[in-house]
Scaffold this motif. Structure first.
Motif, PDB file in Angstrom:
ATOM      1  N   ARG A   1      10.049   4.569  -7.212  1.00  0.00           N
ATOM      2  CA  ARG A   1       8.825   5.021  -6.477  1.00  0.00           C
ATOM      3  C   ARG A   1       9.085   4.143  -4.941  1.00  0.00           C
ATOM      4  O   ARG A   1       8.611   4.930  -3.870  1.00  0.00           O
TER       5      ARG A   1
ATOM      6  N   LEU B   1       4.617  11.277  -5.162  1.00  0.00           N
ATOM      7  CA  LEU B   1       6.720  11.163  -5.992  1.00  0.00           C
ATOM      8  C   LEU B   1       5.879   9.110  -5.687  1.00  0.00           C
ATOM      9  O   LEU B   1       7.277   8.268  -6.447  1.00  0.00           O
TER      10      LEU B   1
ATOM     11  N   TYR C   1       4.544  12.370  -0.826  1.00  0.00           N
ATOM     12  CA  TYR C   1       4.742  11.312  -0.877  1.00  0.00           C
ATOM     13  C   TYR C   1       3.855  10.669  -2.472  1.00  0.00           C
ATOM     14  O   TYR C   1       4.238  10.163  -2.720  1.00  0.00           O
TER      15      TYR C   1
ATOM     16  N   ILE D   1       1.047  -1.210  -0.211  1.00  0.00           N
ATOM     17  CA  ILE D   1       0.061  -0.323  -0.120  1.00  0.00           C
ATOM     18  C   ILE D   1       0.935   1.301   0.245  1.00  0.00           C
ATOM     19  O   ILE D   1       0.429   2.242  -0.841  1.00  0.00           O
ATOM     20  N   LEU D   2       1.310   1.218   1.387  1.00  0.00           N
ATOM     21  CA  LEU D   2       3.128   2.294   1.171  1.00  0.00           C
ATOM     22  C   LEU D   2       3.758   2.854  -0.132  1.00  0.00           C
ATOM     23  O   LEU D   2       3.860   4.090  -0.276  1.00  0.00           O
ATOM     24  N   THR D   3       4.078   2.008  -0.927  1.00  0.00           N
ATOM     25  CA  THR D   3       4.650   2.090  -2.085  1.00  0.00           C
ATOM     26  C   THR D   3       3.724   1.799  -3.408  1.00  0.00           C
ATOM     27  O   THR D   3       4.799   1.639  -4.855  1.00  0.00           O
ATOM     28  N   ASN D   4       2.636   1.882  -2.876  1.00  0.00           N
ATOM     29  CA  ASN D   4       1.801   1.478  -4.368  1.00  0.00           C
ATOM     30  C   ASN D   4       1.755   0.267  -5.158  1.00  0.00           C
ATOM     31  O   ASN D   4       2.107   0.939  -6.669  1.00  0.00           O
ATOM     32  N   THR D   5       2.193  -0.801  -4.715  1.00  0.00           N
ATOM     33  CA  THR D   5       2.064  -1.811  -6.097  1.00  0.00           C
ATOM     34  C   THR D   5       1.544  -1.949  -6.330  1.00  0.00           C
ATOM     35  O   THR D   5       0.477  -2.873  -5.040  1.00  0.00           O
TER      36      THR D   5
ATOM     37  N   HIS E   1      10.939   6.301  -3.233  1.00  0.00           N
ATOM     38  CA  HIS E   1      10.857   7.673  -2.683  1.00  0.00           C
ATOM     39  C   HIS E   1       9.687   7.119  -1.344  1.00  0.00           C
ATOM     40  O   HIS E   1       9.423   7.924  -0.325  1.00  0.00           O
ATOM     41  N   ALA E   2       9.162   6.305  -1.345  1.00  0.00           N
ATOM     42  CA  ALA E   2       7.715   5.521  -0.332  1.00  0.00           C
ATOM     43  C   ALA E   2       8.828   5.883   0.738  1.00  0.00           C
ATOM     44  O   ALA E   2       8.914   5.645   2.025  1.00  0.00           O
TER      45      ALA E   2
ATOM     46  N   LYS F   1       1.008   6.331  -9.977  1.00  0.00           N
ATOM     47  CA  LYS F   1       1.298   5.719 -11.012  1.00  0.00           C
ATOM     48  C   LYS F   1       1.308   6.217 -12.479  1.00  0.00           C
ATOM     49  O   LYS F   1      -0.391   7.525 -12.599  1.00  0.00           O
TER      50      LYS F   1
END
Lengths: 403, 403
Positions: free
Chosen positions: A373, B257, B254, A312-316, A376-377, B260
């Motif tokens: 990304r 960055l 945050y 979630i934090l890294t938007n993966t 950055h997270a 997507k």
């Protein structure tokens, strides 16, 4: 030039790791020691205490010759995928040996087990799937499956995390047809989760406890090399904080409470409606710890929830991870650090290598957008000027030591 | 029972607003004063100093009878859509009058202008579109279009923000066939953006400056009613901070960055590749102000960029905004506060009303999911326990004063 691989996280590098490195050198006689290391987020779904370049530097200073990154899509995964990624990378670096630490310590037993399961793999899979369907966590389901087919013939204790990982390493070494020779060294500290410190060997968990609770420096000096002590202390001095989940709590809570249904569907690891529980508990959570405690269930272990939080934090997204995992070999190998031995070794295998390696972000590599990304997270908890300084590391030369 | 509508932001409610309220009561003779107020984010793309319920309470205490929310999808928009939403809501509340503040102050000139543009609307549209294509900002393009068709016949100065808004109110009142009678009151403080304070009337901008720079309390007491002074001071005491962009900077950086490409495409207001500039400048920004300064162009004004940042922070997608804007009438009207006069008025129009109103989130209203997300974003800068306390307001009864 023979090379021996180690699969590591070095969070942080401590005397136990150093013992392992020395023993691996001794028993393999390898001239180049390669560490495949998780990047800024770790297998158990946690931010690393300090960033990957700082950790690589500490490892090089202690005698590792080459540190390569285990990419995020392999690293923040359960043991099967973690092991699969690490072995693939070692294979494409033409590594001769893998030397892993295990609670069990007898390589013959691991080899025997692999062949035994090979012969009974159908029964094994049935038992594994049944255990998963019954709501068991992934590690627990494996443990049930192992014992259901082997009964008391198995003398490896699969409640121990490094034994499970070891089995997965062996399985991938053989299944992928790598030709890597596996070896194991018995871990000197028996309990991975031990938080008490005795003598000069302590678990990484207990060392992080020591750091977070600001205990006396002498205790730290007893259990980590001087270069680790300096490295992690300097990081805190320069950048004001280490990286731990609680620092990310406001960002994570903000993200969770502003995500849309359609986004939840995309996040790696989110399934079975766990997103509803995450959102509901987020509204009342007042710390990362209280949030985790209100979320934990039999099926969703601490580790599996932390991995979801990391994604979630890294938007993966599942689709980007799956796209990488589907590839037979990694798209690229990112070198985090090396000494002249490491560099010589890389040159020696270059001609026959099927995978390109990258020593700097100046020349973009295939999955760099994803890595950027994630980084950055990782750095988002720091003041902007520190973020800039730390992100610069990725554009610098990776040769850290001339030996 | 006659009702007069005011379109407001009350950020915060000050002596100028109070003068306007008193004058509006006097010239219309209305018994119920209705304020349509922006919620937690404002027309210029900013978080309100204090939340919408706190601001509604301060307005009720000063004599407003009913405060309804101008929903986010109308409020954080350029003047045309902002005005359209506000007039729709006043229309569906059966309001008899609209009384707006303007720098110009003569309603006959506004009415005249409306009819003049009606007669020349084709030439106006051509000129407006040309000015937009030439890279002018939205307000500037309108100013060019006004003068291209009317030349010196127009004596309203359209470089003044409240004159532009006033024209849009009038246009919507007539275009929507509302039957509302428009009236205007000349603003007593001439410059909207004035940051200096003279006498007892000051702009909201200058009052926010005063607050942010911790200037002496006496100056504040000179320009706002006692209840405003207490309300905003208590907010800071209880919740540690007011809401201003700089506090959101770490969250916004945050978010930017870690977004997507496919997400950027969805965000309201993002077009023409502005996302690439936002991402590139984010990497080097060390404050909200420096970020804005490095982003600003002729086409992208401060205000339009702030609106984009608001949509990023609140994760608002074009498609959800468009879906609401396409509706002929609002799905629901959210009451933020009222006294007994306001309640009596609502009861009196209930039978003939085509739009349902909601006085609490206990009974969910159509676009509440969006509002919840926006409010979570707004409160995300506060410690968890304060967030909980403030979010509770939405579930409480809105009757704030018995008169």
């Amino acid at each position: 030039m023979k090379a021996c691989g180690l699969i590591v996280e070095y969070n942080p590098y401590h005397n136990g790791h150093h013992y392992h490195l020395q023993q691996a050198k001794k028993i393999t006689g390898a001239e180049c020691m390669i560490a495949v290391m998780s990047g800024n987020f770790l297998q158990r779904g946690e931010p690393a205490l300090v960033d990957k370049f700082t950790r690589a530097k500490m490892a090089i200073e202690q005698g590792i010759d080459l540190v390569v990154e285990l990419p995020y899509f392999y690293a923040v995964q359960h043991s099967e995928l973690f092991a699969n990624g690490a072995i693939k990378i070692l294979h494409h670096l033409a590594t001769d040996f893998l030397c892993f630490g295990s609670e069990h310590g007898e390589i013959a037993d691991f080899n025997h087990l692999y062949h035994f399961i090979q012969q009974h793999h159908k029964a094994y899979d049935v038992s594994l799937n049944r255990a998963l369907k019954e709501g068991n966590s992934y590690p627990k389901a494996h443990d049930i499956a192992f014992h259901s087919i082997a009964g008391n013939d198995i003398n490896i204790d699969f409640t121990q995390p490094n034994n499970i990982l070891g089995y997965q390493y062996i399985k991938n070494i053989y299944d992928l047809g790598t030709g890597i020779t596996p070896l194991t060294i018995k871990r000197r500290n028996s309990d991975y989760h031990d938080t008490e410190i005795h003598g000069s060997i302590a678990s990484a968990t207990s060392i992080r406890h020591l750091l977070m609770e600001h205990q006396e420096q002498q205790q730290l000096a007893n259990v980590v090399p001087q270069s680790t002590k300096e490295g992690i202390e300097q990081y805190k001095e320069r950048f004001q904080s280490w990286h731990e989940w609680q620092a990310y709590f406001p960002l994570l809570q903000y993200k969770v409470l502003t995500m849309k249904k359609e986004e939840w569907k995309q996040i790696q690891g989110v399934k079975e409606g766990i997103e509803n529980r995450i959102v509901e508990t987020a509204k009342r959570a007042d710390s990362f710890l209280s949030w985790m405690n209100s979320l934990k269930t039999k099926r969703y272990t601490w580790t599996s929830l932390q991995r979801i939080f990391t994604h979630i934090l890294t938007n993966t997204y599942t689709k980007e991870v799956d796209a990488e995992l589907r590839k037979e070999k990694p798209d690229a190998i990112r070198i985090l650090g090396m000494n002249t031995t490491g560099k010589t070794y890389l040159n020696s295998i270059k001609k026959n290598s099927e995978v390109k390696w990258y020593t700097s972000n100046k020349k973009p590599y295939p999955y760099q957008t994803m890595d950027d990304r994630i980084d950055h997270a990782y750095f988002s908890i720091l003041p902007p000027s520190y973020q800039l300084q730390l992100k610069k590391q990725a554009y610098q030369s990776p040769i850290l030591k001339f030996n």
